[in-house]
Design a protein around this motif. Structure first.
Motif, PDB file in Angstrom:
ATOM      1  N   ASP A 158     -16.624   2.111 -13.592  1.00 34.30           N
ATOM      2  CA  ASP A 158     -17.837   1.635 -14.265  1.00 34.30           C
ATOM      3  C   ASP A 158     -19.028   2.097 -13.436  1.00 34.30           C
ATOM      4  OD1 ASP A 158     -19.928   0.254 -15.443  1.00 34.30           O
ATOM      5  OD2 ASP A 158     -18.804  -1.596 -15.670  1.00 34.30           O
ATOM      6  N   LEU A 159     -19.847   2.965 -13.994  1.00 40.68           N
ATOM      7  CA  LEU A 159     -20.949   3.571 -13.252  1.00 40.68           C
ATOM      8  C   LEU A 159     -22.199   2.690 -13.193  1.00 40.68           C
ATOM      9  CD1 LEU A 159     -20.563   7.221 -14.588  1.00 40.68           C
ATOM     10  CD2 LEU A 159     -19.663   6.239 -12.464  1.00 40.68           C
ATOM     11  N   GLN A 160     -22.262   1.619 -14.005  1.00 40.30           N
ATOM     12  CA  GLN A 160     -23.480   0.808 -14.067  1.00 40.30           C
ATOM     13  C   GLN A 160     -23.186  -0.688 -14.154  1.00 40.30           C
ATOM     14  OE1 GLN A 160     -24.640   2.731 -17.760  1.00 40.30           O
ATOM     15  NE2 GLN A 160     -26.355   3.708 -16.721  1.00 40.30           N
ATOM     16  N   SER A 161     -22.146  -1.176 -13.576  1.00 41.09           N
ATOM     17  CA  SER A 161     -21.748  -2.566 -13.739  1.00 41.09           C
ATOM     18  C   SER A 161     -22.783  -3.534 -13.173  1.00 41.09           C
ATOM     19  CB  SER A 161     -20.410  -2.809 -13.048  1.00 41.09           C
ATOM     20  OG  SER A 161     -20.015  -4.152 -13.223  1.00 41.09           O
ATOM     21  N   LEU A 162     -22.983  -4.637 -13.885  1.00 42.25           N
ATOM     22  CA  LEU A 162     -23.888  -5.679 -13.404  1.00 42.25           C
ATOM     23  C   LEU A 162     -23.254  -6.493 -12.281  1.00 42.25           C
ATOM     24  CD1 LEU A 162     -25.328  -6.950 -16.801  1.00 42.25           C
ATOM     25  CD2 LEU A 162     -26.401  -5.425 -15.139  1.00 42.25           C
ATOM     26  N   LEU A 163     -21.925  -6.556 -12.236  1.00 48.06           N
ATOM     27  CA  LEU A 163     -21.206  -7.277 -11.195  1.00 48.06           C
ATOM     28  C   LEU A 163     -20.414  -6.285 -10.342  1.00 48.06           C
ATOM     29  CD1 LEU A 163     -19.796 -10.316 -13.208  1.00 48.06           C
ATOM     30  CD2 LEU A 163     -21.816 -10.241 -11.743  1.00 48.06           C
ATOM     31  N   PRO A 164     -20.110  -6.642  -9.099  1.00 44.82           N
ATOM     32  CA  PRO A 164     -19.285  -5.753  -8.262  1.00 44.82           C
ATOM     33  C   PRO A 164     -17.909  -5.537  -8.885  1.00 44.82           C
ATOM     34  CG  PRO A 164     -20.268  -7.517  -6.950  1.00 44.82           C
ATOM     35  CD  PRO A 164     -20.526  -7.846  -8.389  1.00 44.82           C
ATOM     36  N   ARG A 165     -17.477  -4.287  -8.908  1.00 44.02           N
ATOM     37  CA  ARG A 165     -16.157  -3.927  -9.440  1.00 44.02           C
ATOM     38  C   ARG A 165     -15.517  -2.919  -8.512  1.00 44.02           C
ATOM     39  NH1 ARG A 165     -16.169  -2.804 -15.801  1.00 44.02           N
ATOM     40  NH2 ARG A 165     -13.949  -2.890 -15.364  1.00 44.02           N
ATOM     41  N   PRO A 166     -14.200  -2.783  -8.583  1.00 43.96           N
ATOM     42  CA  PRO A 166     -13.544  -1.735  -7.792  1.00 43.96           C
ATOM     43  C   PRO A 166     -14.088  -0.357  -8.171  1.00 43.96           C
ATOM     44  CG  PRO A 166     -11.929  -3.239  -8.709  1.00 43.96           C
ATOM     45  CD  PRO A 166     -13.244  -3.579  -9.340  1.00 43.96           C
ATOM     46  N   VAL A 167     -14.009   0.568  -7.250  1.00 48.95           N
ATOM     47  CA  VAL A 167     -14.494   1.926  -7.495  1.00 48.95           C
ATOM     48  C   VAL A 167     -13.747   2.563  -8.654  1.00 48.95           C
ATOM     49  CG1 VAL A 167     -14.725   4.232  -6.496  1.00 48.95           C
ATOM     50  CG2 VAL A 167     -15.208   2.212  -5.100  1.00 48.95           C
ATOM     51  N   LYS A 168     -12.445   2.323  -8.733  1.00 51.67           N
ATOM     52  CA  LYS A 168     -11.641   2.819  -9.854  1.00 51.67           C
ATOM     53  C   LYS A 168     -10.543   1.811 -10.149  1.00 51.67           C
ATOM     54  CE  LYS A 168      -9.414   5.873  -6.617  1.00 51.67           C
ATOM     55  NZ  LYS A 168      -9.917   6.980  -5.911  1.00 51.67           N
ATOM     56  N   GLU A 169     -10.250   1.667 -11.452  1.00 57.87           N
ATOM     57  CA  GLU A 169      -9.247   0.707 -11.900  1.00 57.87           C
ATOM     58  C   GLU A 169      -8.216   1.430 -12.759  1.00 57.87           C
ATOM     59  OE1 GLU A 169     -11.068  -2.895 -13.606  1.00 57.87           O
ATOM     60  OE2 GLU A 169     -12.962  -2.135 -12.796  1.00 57.87           O
ATOM     61  N   LEU A 170      -6.934   1.247 -12.434  1.00 58.57           N
ATOM     62  CA  LEU A 170      -5.865   1.851 -13.228  1.00 58.57           C
ATOM     63  C   LEU A 170      -5.822   1.177 -14.592  1.00 58.57           C
ATOM     64  CD1 LEU A 170      -3.398   3.758 -13.410  1.00 58.57           C
ATOM     65  CD2 LEU A 170      -2.022   1.857 -12.529  1.00 58.57           C
ATOM     66  N   LYS A 171      -5.941   1.968 -15.668  1.00 58.40           N
ATOM     67  CA  LYS A 171      -5.990   1.415 -17.016  1.00 58.40           C
ATOM     68  C   LYS A 171      -4.928   1.985 -17.951  1.00 58.40           C
ATOM     69  CE  LYS A 171      -9.388  -1.316 -16.219  1.00 58.40           C
ATOM     70  NZ  LYS A 171      -9.335  -2.742 -16.427  1.00 58.40           N
ATOM     71  N   GLY A 172      -4.214   3.000 -17.518  1.00 57.39           N
ATOM     72  CA  GLY A 172      -3.162   3.556 -18.355  1.00 57.39           C
ATOM     73  C   GLY A 172      -2.365   4.588 -17.581  1.00 57.39           C
ATOM     74  N   PHE A 173      -1.154   4.814 -18.027  1.00 60.33           N
ATOM     75  CA  PHE A 173      -0.331   5.863 -17.424  1.00 60.33           C
ATOM     76  C   PHE A 173       0.738   6.286 -18.417  1.00 60.33           C
ATOM     77  CE2 PHE A 173       1.845   1.962 -16.351  1.00 60.33           C
ATOM     78  CZ  PHE A 173       3.188   2.268 -16.513  1.00 60.33           C
ATOM     79  N   VAL A 174       1.292   7.456 -18.174  1.00 55.07           N
ATOM     80  CA  VAL A 174       2.379   7.960 -19.007  1.00 55.07           C
ATOM     81  C   VAL A 174       3.308   8.781 -18.121  1.00 55.07           C
ATOM     82  CG1 VAL A 174       1.111  10.028 -19.745  1.00 55.07           C
ATOM     83  CG2 VAL A 174       2.964   9.153 -21.162  1.00 55.07           C
ATOM     84  N   LYS A 175       4.618   8.611 -18.335  1.00 52.45           N
ATOM     85  CA  LYS A 175       5.618   9.409 -17.630  1.00 52.45           C
ATOM     86  C   LYS A 175       5.890  10.656 -18.453  1.00 52.45           C
ATOM     87  CE  LYS A 175       7.813   5.314 -15.732  1.00 52.45           C
ATOM     88  NZ  LYS A 175       9.044   4.514 -15.658  1.00 52.45           N
ATOM     89  N   VAL A 176       5.840  11.803 -17.802  1.00 56.21           N
ATOM     90  CA  VAL A 176       6.031  13.076 -18.491  1.00 56.21           C
ATOM     91  C   VAL A 176       7.170  13.836 -17.830  1.00 56.21           C
ATOM     92  CG1 VAL A 176       4.916  15.215 -19.221  1.00 56.21           C
ATOM     93  CG2 VAL A 176       3.553  13.137 -18.978  1.00 56.21           C
ATOM     94  N   VAL A 177       8.112  14.315 -18.642  1.00 51.77           N
ATOM     95  CA  VAL A 177       9.206  15.163 -18.171  1.00 51.77           C
ATOM     96  C   VAL A 177       8.957  16.558 -18.734  1.00 51.77           C
ATOM     97  CG1 VAL A 177      11.690  15.566 -18.178  1.00 51.77           C
ATOM     98  CG2 VAL A 177      10.809  13.217 -18.150  1.00 51.77           C
ATOM     99  N   LEU A 178       8.970  17.557 -17.842  1.00 47.91           N
ATOM    100  CA  LEU A 178       8.687  18.933 -18.245  1.00 47.91           C
ATOM    101  C   LEU A 178       9.768  19.872 -17.740  1.00 47.91           C
ATOM    102  CD1 LEU A 178       5.125  18.487 -16.983  1.00 47.91           C
ATOM    103  CD2 LEU A 178       5.512  19.295 -19.290  1.00 47.91           C
ATOM    104  N   GLN A 179      10.201  20.758 -18.602  1.00 49.80           N
ATOM    105  CA  GLN A 179      11.108  21.821 -18.188  1.00 49.80           C
ATOM    106  C   GLN A 179      10.315  22.816 -17.332  1.00 49.80           C
ATOM    107  OE1 GLN A 179      14.429  21.695 -18.873  1.00 49.80           O
ATOM    108  NE2 GLN A 179      13.920  19.726 -19.793  1.00 49.80           N
ATOM    109  N   GLY A 180      11.005  23.626 -16.587  1.00 50.07           N
ATOM    110  CA  GLY A 180      10.333  24.638 -15.776  1.00 50.07           C
ATOM    111  C   GLY A 180       9.434  25.520 -16.635  1.00 50.07           C
ATOM    112  N   GLY A 181       8.161  25.667 -16.248  1.00 56.14           N
ATOM    113  CA  GLY A 181       7.204  26.495 -16.970  1.00 56.14           C
ATOM    114  C   GLY A 181       6.622  25.858 -18.229  1.00 56.14           C
ATOM    115  N   GLU A 182       7.066  24.663 -18.585  1.00 56.50           N
ATOM    116  CA  GLU A 182       6.609  24.020 -19.818  1.00 56.50           C
ATOM    117  C   GLU A 182       5.233  23.369 -19.652  1.00 56.50           C
ATOM    118  OE1 GLU A 182       8.210  20.714 -23.078  1.00 56.50           O
ATOM    119  OE2 GLU A 182       9.093  20.744 -21.072  1.00 56.50           O
ATOM    120  N   THR A 183       4.460  23.405 -20.728  1.00 56.25           N
ATOM    121  CA  THR A 183       3.176  22.712 -20.813  1.00 56.25           C
ATOM    122  C   THR A 183       3.242  21.728 -21.962  1.00 56.25           C
ATOM    123  OG1 THR A 183       1.964  24.637 -19.971  1.00 56.25           O
ATOM    124  CG2 THR A 183       0.686  22.990 -21.176  1.00 56.25           C
TER     125      THR A 183
END
Length: 113
Positions: free
Chosen positions: A31-56
């Motif tokens: 949060d770049l403009q918070s009125l209250l003190p907040r952590p610099v960054k907060e984990l809000k989502g994640f995803v596990k990704v499995v990729l074959q060699g060379g795969e995008t």
């Protein structure tokens, strides 16, 4: 960001090796403009990704106004403030790979858990 507070984080991830690989892509919000003190960054989502060699793969993580929010004990409610937020895509909290910004055009408050 849509008027109802929904937004989509999309990115591509590539396995540059020749063997199967796994990654946990993490989305942090700052949060770049918070009125209250907040952590610099907060984990809000994640995803596990499995990729074959060379795969995008194209990856999508749906978030909403709750990802921008904090609990304001003075108001006794959750608040997602109007303003600018930085979106950080990372392999870990210390390994930030991509940055972007989003903006909320209005403040949203609610009292449910």
């Amino acid at each position: 960001m849509s008027p109802d507070g929904m937004f989509l984080v999309t990115f591509s991830i590539k396995n540059t090796s020749k063997v199967v690989g796994r990654e946990v892509a993490q989305v942090y919000i700052s949060d770049l403009q918070s009125l209250l003190p907040r952590p610099v960054k907060e984990l809000k989502g994640f995803v596990k990704v499995v990729l074959q060699g060379g795969e995008t793969k194209s990856v999508k993580i749906d978030l909403n106004h709750e990802a921008l929010s904090f609990y304001n004990d003075g108001q006794m409610s959750w608040v997602a403030e109007k303003g600018k937020f930085e979106i950080l895509l990372a392999a870990s909290s210390e390994d930030i790979r991509l940055k972007n910004k989003t903006e909320s055009s209005s403040t949203i408050t609610w009292t449910r858990l």
